[in-house]
Design a protein around this motif. Structure first.
Motif, PDB file in Angstrom:
ATOM      1  N   ALA A 141      -0.493   0.361   8.456  1.00 45.81           N
ATOM      2  CA  ALA A 141      -1.590  -0.795   8.533  1.00 45.81           C
ATOM      3  C   ALA A 141      -0.686  -2.079   8.369  1.00 45.81           C
ATOM      4  CB  ALA A 141      -2.514  -0.642   8.229  1.00 45.81           C
ATOM      5  N   ARG A 142      -0.447  -2.154   7.462  1.00 43.32           N
ATOM      6  CA  ARG A 142       0.282  -3.153   6.659  1.00 43.32           C
ATOM      7  C   ARG A 142       1.761  -3.549   7.761  1.00 43.32           C
ATOM      8  NH1 ARG A 142       3.160  -6.927   5.083  1.00 43.32           N
ATOM      9  NH2 ARG A 142       3.333  -7.408   3.305  1.00 43.32           N
ATOM     10  N   PRO A 184       0.832  -1.298   0.388  1.00 47.40           N
ATOM     11  CA  PRO A 184      -0.045  -0.167   0.046  1.00 47.40           C
ATOM     12  C   PRO A 184       0.577   1.296  -0.022  1.00 47.40           C
ATOM     13  CG  PRO A 184      -0.500  -2.039   1.889  1.00 47.40           C
ATOM     14  CD  PRO A 184       0.612  -1.811   1.177  1.00 47.40           C
ATOM     15  N   VAL A 185       0.633   2.450  -0.605  1.00 48.72           N
ATOM     16  CA  VAL A 185       1.258   3.479  -0.522  1.00 48.72           C
ATOM     17  C   VAL A 185       0.735   4.607   0.189  1.00 48.72           C
ATOM     18  CG1 VAL A 185       1.834   5.358  -2.338  1.00 48.72           C
ATOM     19  CG2 VAL A 185       1.680   2.802  -3.381  1.00 48.72           C
ATOM     20  N   TRP A 188       6.001  -5.808  10.852  1.00 53.60           N
ATOM     21  CA  TRP A 188       7.386  -5.567  11.267  1.00 53.60           C
ATOM     22  C   TRP A 188       7.620  -5.557  12.612  1.00 53.60           C
ATOM     23  CZ3 TRP A 188       6.925  -2.375   6.210  1.00 53.60           C
ATOM     24  CH2 TRP A 188       6.936  -2.801   5.256  1.00 53.60           C
ATOM     25  N   ARG A 189       6.640  -5.202  13.320  1.00 52.00           N
ATOM     26  CA  ARG A 189       7.282  -4.917  14.575  1.00 52.00           C
ATOM     27  C   ARG A 189       7.351  -5.667  15.628  1.00 52.00           C
ATOM     28  NH1 ARG A 189       2.322  -0.470  17.376  1.00 52.00           N
ATOM     29  NH2 ARG A 189       3.944   0.482  18.616  1.00 52.00           N
ATOM     30  N   PRO A 190       8.898  -5.115  15.979  1.00 48.79           N
ATOM     31  CA  PRO A 190       9.182  -3.978  16.622  1.00 48.79           C
ATOM     32  C   PRO A 190      10.098  -3.072  16.412  1.00 48.79           C
ATOM     33  CG  PRO A 190       9.801  -5.186  18.065  1.00 48.79           C
ATOM     34  CD  PRO A 190       9.237  -6.603  17.059  1.00 48.79           C
ATOM     35  N   TRP A 191      10.705  -4.011  14.549  1.00 52.96           N
ATOM     36  CA  TRP A 191      11.803  -3.345  14.418  1.00 52.96           C
ATOM     37  C   TRP A 191      11.104  -2.713  12.292  1.00 52.96           C
ATOM     38  CZ3 TRP A 191      14.918  -4.446  17.100  1.00 52.96           C
ATOM     39  CH2 TRP A 191      15.013  -5.605  18.222  1.00 52.96           C
ATOM     40  N   ARG A 192      10.495  -1.783  12.521  1.00 53.17           N
ATOM     41  CA  ARG A 192       9.875  -0.958  11.680  1.00 53.17           C
ATOM     42  C   ARG A 192      10.315  -0.114  11.042  1.00 53.17           C
ATOM     43  NH1 ARG A 192       4.152   0.930  12.595  1.00 53.17           N
ATOM     44  NH2 ARG A 192       5.212   2.005  14.643  1.00 53.17           N
ATOM     45  N   ALA A 193      12.069   0.261  12.165  1.00 55.93           N
ATOM     46  CA  ALA A 193      12.785   1.691  11.735  1.00 55.93           C
ATOM     47  C   ALA A 193      14.139   0.317  10.401  1.00 55.93           C
ATOM     48  CB  ALA A 193      13.595   1.702  12.884  1.00 55.93           C
TER      49      ALA A 193
END
Length: 492
Positions: free
Chosen positions: A462-463, A454-455, A467-472
């Motif tokens: 939401a997508r 999604p853009v 990936w949490r807790p490593w979204r950075a």
């Protein structure tokens, strides 16, 4: 982890370097403590005692192993991924707050009483703040003993000891050798740096992908403050007691660090900030394992595992640069920052004759500066820079390694001209929040579109929950899909 006896025993028996820094093994039959990957024959499990910190092992009467040198292992990744008071305290202790401000100063920064801080650190780490700071001073002393020609009396005070007697007793207790014996032992294999410089090795957990880490720092380097020269990232440092210049060169098992300081009392702080800058205490195996569970990210992780988050040595500096970089190109952001540096930065001398000439301006200077003739940008954005510098200089908003992440976000969000992209950029690269996510970033959105994600910011956020807790770290893999200088090592 140190309370999981069976898991710790397996790590020691396997000599698994991934757990170095997570815990330390005290061996009751020898009186020494080791890192899990110590090359010596593992002791019998009944003789092992596990400790959450080097300070805890030292307080229990163990001395550091001369073979594996547990005091030089990477720090526990726990302290850089958590936002609770213990993690914040450990980051602040690493930055030298106890040495400069004492335990009351540490407690004040955390917003707790001295008793509460003492209790929480002892409960989780087996040692209080003074013991943890003492352990750090011992490590700093060892570095100076082994890598410099300073008289041992100067080493004692540079490392933060109040007296030579305390220095001698601590070194002998922690390392099982006198300071002079340590120096004599190191002379045979020590790598000597040029006069006035200290050469150190900064260990990390493998794997480490240097491309985006050093590439990002080099591509966004501010003229006069940072540069890429002869295969190394170099920059000036503003430190509590003076200034410094550091050169960091990536290697297969450690980062080569060449450091010059105007005051050696800043050594441990300089090392801590360089490790923070390069995210060297991260646990790449845990990060990549989770992100590889996503079918979209899995190929990106497999292609270049071990990506780190390029951070900063000065959170306030980065916040100002983030505001300058809003809605402009990397080149334009460098130009704006370079003009600030040229107009207001303190002059320094590059000890290696390179292109470093100034420190980034302090927040106190920027808060009172007239930026109208320096920054060619809309007046509203100049006002945003001035207002940001003012709240940082006054302490109204706190950005340091021990800051409360959510309080910092809230303080930044109410400032005029500081939007979500800037707030999350500061959270990711200045505060070290591993779950910061730049859903509105152009590079992230372009990567999302190319990967079929999604853009829109809401849908992508939401997508990204998976990936949490490593979204950075996911951001680093998304950025790497683009053809931008931040994704590759420069060519000299």
């Amino acid at each position: 982890m140190h309370e999981d006896f069976e898991r710790c025993v397996r790590a020691v028996q396997a000599k698994d370097a991934r757990f170095d820094g997570w815990f330390f093994t005290g061996v009751v039959t020898t009186g020494i403590y080791c890192r899990p990957s110590c090359p010596a024959v593992p002791p019998k499990p009944r003789n092992m005692r596990f400790h959450p910190s080097a300070a805890s092992a030292q307080q229990a009467g163990f001395r550091a192993c001369k073979r594996c040198r547990p005091d030089t292992s990477p720090g526990s990744p726990e302290w850089n991924v958590r936002a609770d008071v213990v993690a914040r305290a450990m980051r602040l202790i690493g930055d030298g707050v106890v040495d400069r401000e004492g335990v009351p100063g540490l407690a004040s920064r955390l917003g707790y009483s001295v008793r509460q801080v003492e209790r929480q650190l002892r409960a989780e780490l087996g040692a209080g703040p003074l013991a943890l700071a003492r352990s750090q001073r011992a490590q700093t002393a060892r570095l100076l003993i082994e890598t410099s020609a300073l008289p041992l009396g100067q080493v004692a005070f540079a490392a933060g000891f109040a007296s030579i007697r305390t220095f001698n007793e601590t070194v002998a207790q922690v390392f099982g050798m006198t300071p002079s014996a340590l120096r004599e032992r190191a002379r045979g294999g020590a790598v000597q740096a040029q006069a006035g410089m200290l050469r150190l090795r900064l260990p990390f957990r493998q794997p480490l992908c240097p491309d985006n880490l050093f590439g990002h720092l080099a591509a966004t380097a501010v003229p006069g403050v940072e540069e890429w020269r002869e295969g190394a990232y170099r920059r000036t440092l503003r430190l509590p007691h003076g200034s410094g210049v550091v050169s960091l060169r990536p290697g297969p098992v450690y980062v080569d660090c060449l450091l010059w300081l105007s005051d050696l009392r800043d050594l441990s702080r300089a090392i801590s900030r360089c490790r923070w800058l390069l995210d060297l205490d991260a646990d790449p195996v845990a990060v990549d394992e989770l992100l590889s569970g996503d079918e979209v990210l899995a190929p990106l992780v497999a292609k270049a595992p071990g990506r780190r988050v390029p951070r900063t040595v000065d959170p306030a500096e980065f916040a100002v640069r983030a505001v300058l970089g809003q809605q402009v190109s990397t080149a334009a952001a460098r130009t704006h920052a370079g003009r600030l540096v040229e107009a207001f930065g303190e002059e320094v001398v590059d000890p290696q004759g390179g292109g470093l000439s100034r420190l980034f301006p302090s927040m106190e200077v920027l808060a009172g500066a007239d930026l109208s003739g320096v920054l060619a940008m809309p007046a509203a954005r100049r006002d945003s820079v001035s207002r940001l510098a003012s709240v940082l200089a006054s302490g109204e908003v706190v950005l340091d390694v021990g800051a409360d992440w959510e309080a910092a976000r809230a303080g930044l969000s109410v400032l005029p001209g500081v939007g979500p992209w800037t707030v999350e950029s500061v959270a990711m690269r200045a505060l070290g929040d591993p779950d910061a996510f730049l859903a509105t970033d152009l590079g992230v959105r372009q990567a999302a579109e190319g990967l079929g994600l999604p853009v829109s910011a809401g849908a992508l956020t939401a997508r990204a929950r998976a990936w949490r807790p490593w979204r950075a770290y996911a951001v680093q893999y998304l950025w790497a899909t683009g053809d931008h200088a931040i994704n590759r090592l420069p060519v000299d």
